[in-house]
Scaffold this motif. Structure first.
Motif, short mmCIF file in Angstrom:
data_model
loop_
_atom_site.label_atom_id
_atom_site.label_comp_id
_atom_site.label_asym_id
_atom_site.label_seq_id
_atom_site.Cartn_x
_atom_site.Cartn_y
_atom_site.Cartn_z
N LYS A 1 61.84 -70.29 31.80
CA LYS A 1 62.29 -71.48 32.52
C LYS A 1 61.18 -72.52 32.72
N VAL A 2 59.99 -72.11 33.05
CA VAL A 2 58.91 -73.05 33.32
C VAL A 2 58.56 -73.84 32.07
N GLU A 3 58.43 -73.16 30.95
CA GLU A 3 58.13 -73.85 29.69
C GLU A 3 59.31 -74.71 29.24
N GLN A 4 60.53 -74.21 29.43
CA GLN A 4 61.72 -74.99 29.08
C GLN A 4 61.74 -76.30 29.86
N LEU A 5 61.49 -76.21 31.14
CA LEU A 5 61.50 -77.39 32.00
C LEU A 5 60.45 -78.39 31.54
N SER A 6 59.28 -77.92 31.21
CA SER A 6 58.22 -78.78 30.72
C SER A 6 58.62 -79.48 29.42
N MET A 7 59.22 -78.74 28.51
CA MET A 7 59.66 -79.31 27.23
C MET A 7 60.75 -80.36 27.44
N VAL A 8 61.71 -80.07 28.30
CA VAL A 8 62.81 -81.00 28.57
C VAL A 8 62.27 -82.27 29.21
N LYS A 9 61.41 -82.14 30.21
CA LYS A 9 60.86 -83.31 30.88
C LYS A 9 60.06 -84.17 29.91
N LYS A 10 59.28 -83.53 29.07
CA LYS A 10 58.47 -84.29 28.10
C LYS A 10 59.37 -85.05 27.13
N ARG A 11 60.42 -84.40 26.64
CA ARG A 11 61.28 -85.02 25.63
C ARG A 11 62.18 -86.11 26.21
N PHE A 12 62.72 -85.89 27.40
CA PHE A 12 63.73 -86.81 27.92
C PHE A 12 63.21 -87.82 28.94
N PHE A 13 62.11 -87.54 29.61
CA PHE A 13 61.72 -88.40 30.72
C PHE A 13 60.34 -89.06 30.59
N LEU A 14 59.57 -88.69 29.59
CA LEU A 14 58.28 -89.34 29.37
C LEU A 14 58.39 -90.27 28.17
N PRO A 15 57.67 -91.39 28.19
CA PRO A 15 57.73 -92.31 27.06
C PRO A 15 57.26 -91.61 25.77
N GLN A 16 57.98 -91.87 24.70
CA GLN A 16 57.64 -91.30 23.40
C GLN A 16 57.10 -92.40 22.50
N PRO A 17 56.13 -92.05 21.65
CA PRO A 17 55.63 -93.07 20.72
C PRO A 17 56.72 -93.50 19.75
N ALA A 18 56.73 -94.77 19.44
CA ALA A 18 57.73 -95.30 18.50
C ALA A 18 57.45 -94.78 17.10
N ARG A 19 58.54 -94.49 16.36
CA ARG A 19 58.41 -94.03 14.99
C ARG A 19 59.26 -94.92 14.11
N ASP A 20 58.64 -95.53 13.13
CA ASP A 20 59.34 -96.44 12.24
C ASP A 20 60.13 -95.73 11.16
N ASP A 21 59.83 -94.44 10.92
CA ASP A 21 60.44 -93.74 9.81
C ASP A 21 61.82 -93.18 10.10
N LEU A 22 62.34 -93.44 11.30
CA LEU A 22 63.64 -92.87 11.68
C LEU A 22 64.71 -93.94 11.78
N SER A 23 65.73 -93.81 10.97
CA SER A 23 66.89 -94.67 11.17
C SER A 23 67.78 -93.97 12.19
N GLU A 24 68.69 -94.68 12.81
CA GLU A 24 69.58 -94.05 13.79
C GLU A 24 70.41 -92.93 13.19
N ILE A 25 70.71 -93.04 11.91
CA ILE A 25 71.51 -92.01 11.25
C ILE A 25 70.77 -90.68 11.24
N ASN A 26 69.47 -90.69 11.09
CA ASN A 26 68.68 -89.47 11.01
C ASN A 26 68.13 -89.03 12.36
N PHE A 27 68.38 -89.78 13.40
CA PHE A 27 67.84 -89.50 14.72
C PHE A 27 68.74 -88.52 15.45
N ALA A 28 68.16 -87.43 15.97
CA ALA A 28 68.96 -86.40 16.64
C ALA A 28 68.45 -86.20 18.07
N VAL A 29 69.36 -86.37 19.02
CA VAL A 29 69.04 -86.15 20.43
C VAL A 29 70.12 -85.24 21.02
N PRO A 30 69.72 -84.10 21.58
CA PRO A 30 70.72 -83.22 22.21
C PRO A 30 71.34 -83.90 23.43
#
Length: 119
Positions: free
Chosen positions: A18-47
């Motif tokens: 649970k502790v590691e899961q929470l850390s991973m979820v917070k990092k992915r969903f609530f912290l700013p992510q660096p922009a990536r130019d190589d991803l079109s919306e079609i290839n972008f996957a967000v749970p």
């Protein structure tokens, strides 16, 4: 992240405590992510992220994102469940990218969640 990378991330998330899961979820969903130019919306996957029955969209305001980040702690989260493969009985009108279900520990915390603007 690309679809294949998302699958790997979900598998890793599912295998953690649970502790590691929470850390991973917070990092992915609530912290700013660096922009990536190589991803079109079609290839972008967000749970899909569901916290205590409320689906959290990716269009959160910075304020709401920060409030959720601080609300989700080891003490306030009871458990995190990961659906990395689509159940046969579930139909979603979009490409399958996984579902993360966060269950909060008590009603007081759940009421705080309901006050955060999550649209």
């Amino acid at each position: 992240m690309p679809e294949e990378e998302n699958k790997e991330w979900l598998t890793a998330l599912k295998s953690r405590g649970k502790v590691e899961q929470l850390s991973m979820v917070k990092k992915r969903f609530f912290l700013p992510q660096p922009a990536r130019d190589d991803l079109s919306e079609i290839n972008f996957a967000v749970p899909i992220l569901v916290i205590d029955g409320i689906a959290v969209t990716d269009k959160l305001s910075d304020s709401s994102r920060e409030q959720l980040f601080h609300l989700l702690t080891e003490e306030t989260v009871k458990e995190i469940a990961v659906l990395d493969e689509q159940p046969e009985e579930l139909y979603i009108n979009r490409r399958w990218t996984g579902i993360i279900v966060v269950v909060l520990s008590d009603k007081k915390v759940s009421r705080k969640l309901q006050k955060i603007k999550i649209e």
